[in-house]
Design an enzyme around this catalytic site. Structure first.
Site, PDB file in Angstrom:
ATOM      1  N   ASP A   1      -5.597  -0.684  -7.775  1.00 53.46           N
ATOM      2  CA  ASP A   1      -5.271  -1.612  -6.676  1.00 53.46           C
ATOM      3  C   ASP A   1      -6.167  -2.838  -6.809  1.00 53.46           C
ATOM      4  OD1 ASP A   1      -4.819  -2.847  -4.278  1.00 53.46           O
ATOM      5  OD2 ASP A   1      -5.563  -1.228  -3.023  1.00 53.46           O
TER       6      ASP A   1
ATOM      7  N   HIS B   1       0.813  -1.225   0.000  1.00 53.91           N
ATOM      8  CA  HIS B   1       0.000   0.000   0.000  1.00 53.91           C
ATOM      9  C   HIS B   1       0.844   1.272   0.000  1.00 53.91           C
ATOM     10  CE1 HIS B   1      -3.336  -2.789   1.429  1.00 53.91           C
ATOM     11  NE2 HIS B   1      -3.687  -2.348   0.260  1.00 53.91           N
TER      12      HIS B   1
ATOM     13  N   ASP C   1      -5.556 -10.245  -9.183  1.00 56.56           N
ATOM     14  CA  ASP C   1      -4.757 -10.706 -10.328  1.00 56.56           C
ATOM     15  C   ASP C   1      -5.617 -10.720 -11.604  1.00 56.56           C
ATOM     16  OD1 ASP C   1      -2.230 -11.467  -8.951  1.00 56.56           O
ATOM     17  OD2 ASP C   1      -3.610 -12.734  -7.824  1.00 56.56           O
TER      18      ASP C   1
ATOM     19  N   ASP D   1     -10.393  -2.774   0.324  1.00 57.23           N
ATOM     20  CA  ASP D   1      -9.947  -3.044   1.699  1.00 57.23           C
ATOM     21  C   ASP D   1      -9.590  -1.755   2.442  1.00 57.23           C
ATOM     22  OD1 ASP D   1      -6.997  -2.572   1.074  1.00 57.23           O
ATOM     23  OD2 ASP D   1      -7.440  -4.252  -0.254  1.00 57.23           O
TER      24      ASP D   1
HETATM   25  N1  SPD Z   1      -1.219 -12.266  -6.218  1.00 58.17           N
HETATM   26  C1  SPD Z   1      -1.837 -11.353  -5.280  1.00 58.17           C
HETATM   27  C2  SPD Z   1      -2.004  -9.986  -5.807  1.00 58.17           C
HETATM   28  C3  SPD Z   1      -2.863  -9.172  -4.886  1.00 58.17           C
HETATM   29  C4  SPD Z   1      -2.991  -7.781  -5.307  1.00 58.17           C
HETATM   30  N2  SPD Z   1      -4.083  -7.098  -4.671  1.00 58.17           N
HETATM   31  C5  SPD Z   1      -3.856  -6.630  -3.365  1.00 58.17           C
HETATM   32  C6  SPD Z   1      -4.948  -5.771  -2.858  1.00 58.17           C
HETATM   33  C7  SPD Z   1      -4.509  -5.014  -1.666  1.00 58.17           C
HETATM   34  N3  SPD Z   1      -5.215  -3.817  -1.493  1.00 58.17           N
END
Ligand code: SPD
Length: 275
Positions: free
Chosen positions: A155, A62, A158, A86
């Site tokens: 953000d 973050h 995948d 989140d």
């Molecule tokens: N392979 C996991 C990638 C996760 C990416 N997203 C994270 C979100 C956090 N805010």
């Protein structure tokens, strides 16, 4: 002793964490959402079987996805976070006193609701008057808001299923169009070893759209390969933000040396990106 939870994002690679307790497990309109209490890593969010964040190591993700573009831009006022339900990126963005509005475009309201309940360490950024939550798909919102944002942070999960479009050339075009001319974006951009071709394609898109895109990386032990990268997308060079004062609050991961070093790429990958 808990039970081992094994993530199987890649068919040839696995990693696990030890889970002590399941705090939430539900099928939302969009995905399976689990929040577990893990040994060492603490509360952990898992979406469709993939670890998204843990209390222990989310700060690397973050802080890096937020502060690199935020610092590169002069006095950012309007910020858009795509995904990010989140609240971790929102918490970092709201540290900047110049920010007047931070819009979060998140498709799954349950991610926000359960995060508010379980991730109190994010300090409930949703209660901040400058935060605006839109429960909707980001594509339409980007289309409706050309030239509006100083910073955009993508953000996301995948590139699987509904999130795949967020890694497309179409998305990058819309994102850059929604930026002000001297704005900057950072996107979740996967892992150099496992996702070389995808990152290269995205870098080519970013290069066609902006003058100074660059890839950078952060160590996150609970992600595949022990880390994840980000695509910085802007006409403004990323080092504009280097050595600028950080916003009020305490950093856990970023400092000027980490900020600079994050852009140093291993040779195989640097060569691949620039070819
Ligand atoms: N392979 C996991 C990638 C996760 C990416 N997203 C994270 C979100 C956090 N805010």
């Amino acid at each position: 002793m808990g039970v081992w939870y094994t993530e199987e994002l890649h068919p040839y690679y696995r990693k696990g964490i030890q889970v002590k307790k399941i705090l939430a497990d539900e099928q939302t309109q969009f995905q399976r959402l689990q929040i577990v209490e893990a040994e060492f890593f603490g509360k952990t969010m898992i979406l469709d079987g993939i670890i998204q964040l843990t209390e222990r190591d989310n700060m690397g993700y973050h802080e890096m996805i937020a502060h690199v573009p935020m610092l590169a831009v002069e006095a950012p006022k309007r910020v858009l976070i795509v995904g990010g339900g989140d609240g971790g990126s929102l918490q970092q963005v709201l540290r900047y006193p110049t920010v007047e509005q931070a819009v979060v475009c998140e498709l799954d309201a349950r991610v926000v609701e359960l995060s508010r309940e379980h991730f109190s360490a994010f300090g409930d950024p949703w209660a901040n008057k400058r935060a605006e939550l839109l429960v909707r798909d980001a594509f339409g919102y980007l289309e409706e808001n050309p030239g509006q944002f100083d910073v955009i942070i993508s953000d996301t999960t995948d590139p699987i299923g509904m999130a795949e479009r967020l890694f497309s050339d179409e998305f990058y075009k819309l994102m850059v169009r929604a930026l002000k001319p001297n704005g900057a974006a950072a996107t979740q951009c996967e892992q150099p070893f496992f996702d070389t071709q995808l990152i290269k394609t995205i870098y080519q898109s970013a290069r066609a759209l902006t003058q100074n895109p660059a890839y950078y990386y952060a160590n996150i032990p609970t992600y595949p390969g022990g880390g994840i990268g980000f695509m910085y997308v802007s006409n403004v060079p990323w080092h504009n933000g280097l050595n600028k004062p950080y916003p009020p609050g305490v950093n856990q991961y970023i400092n000027p040396a980490v900020h600079e070093a994050a852009f140093a790429l291993p040779e195989f990958f640097r060569r691949d990106l620039s070819s």
